[in-house]
Design an enzyme around this catalytic site. Structure first.
Site, PDB file in Angstrom:
ATOM      1  NE  ARG A 236      45.699  44.652  44.087  1.00 37.12           N
ATOM      2  CZ  ARG A 236      44.531  44.709  44.717  1.00 37.12           C
ATOM      3  NH1 ARG A 236      43.399  44.720  44.029  1.00 37.12           N
ATOM      4  NH2 ARG A 236      44.477  44.737  46.031  1.00 37.12           N
TER       5      ARG A 236
ATOM      6  CB  SER B 153      37.066  45.717  38.547  1.00 36.69           C
ATOM      7  OG  SER B 153      38.113  44.912  39.025  1.00 36.69           O
TER       8      SER B 153
ATOM      9  CE  LYS C  11      39.379  48.727  43.484  1.00 31.58           C
ATOM     10  NZ  LYS C  11      40.424  49.215  42.598  1.00 31.58           N
TER      11      LYS C  11
END
Length: 210
Positions: free
Chosen positions: A41, A110, A139
């Site tokens: 990521r 997600s 996050k």
């Protein structure tokens, strides 16, 4: 039909998360400790840099037969021949990925709110990322903090494999599995650990005994 999902410990990695250490080294240590699926990521890298990092990571992971998932970027995933791609609800939808990349082995999606479970995109996902289970500094654009009750709720609605992510560490790993998660995804619990291999091994042991 739901594809087999044999994975238990899922590492989400970026260069930034590795606290100044080489990402390939951290990932390899994690795999030696028991990680069996890795997602790269890289939110802030250019396309060429993201692709180069993904190619290098895939080359290492191939030696251990550990699949690589690319976060949010199907183009990088295709061009590094990754095993699959993971998207959120504001990214390219799973149906589009299946259409444009029919050879994609695995599409993760997600789940940030319950309504997604009745939407059409769910049927195109091979596993669901329950995100986040607990609020986490990695996050910041969180919609729902699911908690253990949220995992159990999602488990009661869908038969898709559930990958739990967000604030998971040695103190809560077993509870999250017992609540219904099939696999645990972690970032800092391994990437920021002094010894990534030992951190992965400890988490893997907790999963296996849960």
């Amino acid at each position: 039909m739901t594809k087999p999902f044999p994975y238990k410990l899922y590492l989400v990695i970026s260069q930034e998360a590795c606290c100044g250490r080489d990402m390939l080294w951290v990932a390899e240590q994690a795999v030696k400790g028991g990680v069996d699926l890795v997602q790269i990521r890289e939110k802030n890298k250019s396309y060429p840099d993201f692709l180069e990092s993904s190619l290098r990571l895939k080359e290492m992971l191939d030696r251990y037969q550990v699949p690589l998932i690319v976060n949010d970027n199907p183009l990088v995933a295709v061009n590094c021949t990754a095993y699959g791609v993971h998207v959120g609800n504001t990214d390219v939808p799973p149906s589009e990925i299946k259409k444009k990349w029919p050879d994609c082995n695995m599409t993760g999606y997600s789940v940030e709110y319950l309504e997604q479970l009745t939407g059409k995109e769910i049927q195109y996902a091979d596993y669901l990322g329950v995100s986040p289970v607990f609020i986490t500094p990695t996050k910041t654009d969180t919609v729902t903090e699911w908690g253990l009750e949220g995992i159990a709720k999602i488990k009661s609605i869908t038969n898709k494999p559930l990958v739990a992510i967000g604030g998971i560490n040695e103190t809560n790993a077993q509870e999250v599995i017992q609540a219904g998660a099939d696999c645990l995804a972690v970032v800092s619990a391994i990437c920021a650990a002094d010894n990534p291999a030992m951190a992965a091994q400890a988490l893997r042991n907790l999963i296996e005994t849960a």
